[in-house]
Design a protein around this motif. Sequence first.
Motif, PDB file in Angstrom:
ATOM      1  N   ASP A  82       4.689  -6.714   4.629  1.00 48.70           N
ATOM      2  CA  ASP A  82       3.309  -6.920   4.184  1.00 48.70           C
ATOM      3  C   ASP A  82       3.319  -7.831   2.963  1.00 48.70           C
ATOM      4  O   ASP A  82       3.701  -7.407   1.879  1.00 48.70           O
ATOM      5  CB  ASP A  82       2.654  -5.582   3.852  1.00 48.70           C
ATOM      6  N   LYS A  83       2.879  -9.062   3.143  1.00 52.22           N
ATOM      7  CA  LYS A  83       2.954 -10.040   2.053  1.00 52.22           C
ATOM      8  C   LYS A  83       2.029  -9.711   0.887  1.00 52.22           C
ATOM      9  O   LYS A  83       2.159 -10.294  -0.187  1.00 52.22           O
ATOM     10  CB  LYS A  83       2.675 -11.444   2.577  1.00 52.22           C
ATOM     11  N   GLU A  84       1.113  -8.748   1.051  1.00 50.53           N
ATOM     12  CA  GLU A  84       0.231  -8.360  -0.052  1.00 50.53           C
ATOM     13  C   GLU A  84       0.842  -7.296  -0.954  1.00 50.53           C
ATOM     14  O   GLU A  84       0.303  -7.000  -2.012  1.00 50.53           O
ATOM     15  CB  GLU A  84      -1.105  -7.846   0.487  1.00 50.53           C
ATOM     16  N   ILE A  85       1.945  -6.701  -0.526  1.00 55.09           N
ATOM     17  CA  ILE A  85       2.590  -5.649  -1.319  1.00 55.09           C
ATOM     18  C   ILE A  85       3.851  -6.207  -1.960  1.00 55.09           C
ATOM     19  O   ILE A  85       4.735  -6.727  -1.289  1.00 55.09           O
ATOM     20  CB  ILE A  85       2.914  -4.410  -0.460  1.00 55.09           C
ATOM     21  N   HIS A  86       3.902  -6.086  -3.279  1.00 54.00           N
ATOM     22  CA  HIS A  86       5.066  -6.511  -4.066  1.00 54.00           C
ATOM     23  C   HIS A  86       5.894  -5.256  -4.348  1.00 54.00           C
ATOM     24  O   HIS A  86       5.368  -4.268  -4.853  1.00 54.00           O
ATOM     25  CB  HIS A  86       4.587  -7.161  -5.369  1.00 54.00           C
ATOM     26  N   ALA A  87       7.168  -5.294  -4.002  1.00 49.53           N
ATOM     27  CA  ALA A  87       8.033  -4.123  -4.188  1.00 49.53           C
ATOM     28  C   ALA A  87       9.204  -4.452  -5.100  1.00 49.53           C
ATOM     29  O   ALA A  87       9.739  -5.563  -5.083  1.00 49.53           O
ATOM     30  CB  ALA A  87       8.559  -3.649  -2.839  1.00 49.53           C
ATOM     31  N   ILE A  88       9.570  -3.463  -5.896  1.00 46.55           N
ATOM     32  CA  ILE A  88      10.771  -3.548  -6.715  1.00 46.55           C
ATOM     33  C   ILE A  88      11.626  -2.322  -6.374  1.00 46.55           C
ATOM     34  O   ILE A  88      11.394  -1.228  -6.888  1.00 46.55           O
ATOM     35  CB  ILE A  88      10.429  -3.591  -8.218  1.00 46.55           C
ATOM     36  N   PRO A  89      12.594  -2.499  -5.471  1.00 48.81           N
ATOM     37  CA  PRO A  89      13.481  -1.388  -5.136  1.00 48.81           C
ATOM     38  C   PRO A  89      14.529  -1.201  -6.224  1.00 48.81           C
ATOM     39  O   PRO A  89      14.939  -2.159  -6.887  1.00 48.81           O
ATOM     40  CB  PRO A  89      14.120  -1.843  -3.820  1.00 48.81           C
ATOM     41  N   PHE A  90      14.962   0.029  -6.416  1.00 52.46           N
ATOM     42  CA  PHE A  90      16.008   0.337  -7.395  1.00 52.46           C
ATOM     43  C   PHE A  90      17.035   1.229  -6.712  1.00 52.46           C
ATOM     44  O   PHE A  90      16.691   2.246  -6.104  1.00 52.46           O
ATOM     45  CB  PHE A  90      15.408   1.026  -8.617  1.00 52.46           C
ATOM     46  N   SER A  91      18.293   0.846  -6.810  1.00 59.17           N
ATOM     47  CA  SER A  91      19.353   1.520  -6.060  1.00 59.17           C
ATOM     48  C   SER A  91      20.229   2.414  -6.929  1.00 59.17           C
ATOM     49  O   SER A  91      20.353   2.221  -8.140  1.00 59.17           O
ATOM     50  CB  SER A  91      20.241   0.468  -5.385  1.00 59.17           C
ATOM     51  N   ALA A  92      20.862   3.365  -6.245  1.00 56.64           N
ATOM     52  CA  ALA A  92      21.865   4.199  -6.909  1.00 56.64           C
ATOM     53  C   ALA A  92      23.023   3.326  -7.373  1.00 56.64           C
ATOM     54  O   ALA A  92      23.626   3.570  -8.418  1.00 56.64           O
ATOM     55  CB  ALA A  92      22.360   5.284  -5.958  1.00 56.64           C
TER      56      ALA A  92
END
Length: 140
Positions: A82-92
């Motif tokens: 979804d190009k309208e949602i900006h995500a910042i994933p954070f990993s273990a």
Amino acid sequence: MKFDASRHRCTIIIDKDLPPGLAINAASVIGISFGRTVDNLVGPDMKSIDMVNYPGVIYSPLPILLSPSNYIHELQSVAENDKEIHAIPFSALAQSCKTYEEYGVRISSVNSRNIELIAIGLVGPKNKITKITGNLPLYK
């Protein structure tokens, strides 16, 4: 992305099984990344009547929510599609590294499908963010 508090919602979702110290760390890192990557998310500095400077803060509420770890991966998938949602994933993996250089070496040697996500930050249209996170409890 340019944030508009009248149209967008911002939230951070944390793995419900993370201990408090690691959860706070994950939320902090995502918050800093939000401030760097989302235009207009942070307002201008303000001054008190006696001219003490107070740095700008986020224009909208920033709820911290809890989720099972598998749902964090689902949220990442939704955001990727979804190009309208900006995500910042954070990993273990990121949280386990002692230096940024170590993080770079380790993350570049792993397929993203095999990276354990422990938190994710999302910014997007209010209706879309609410639809995918509205059933998650607040971190307390």
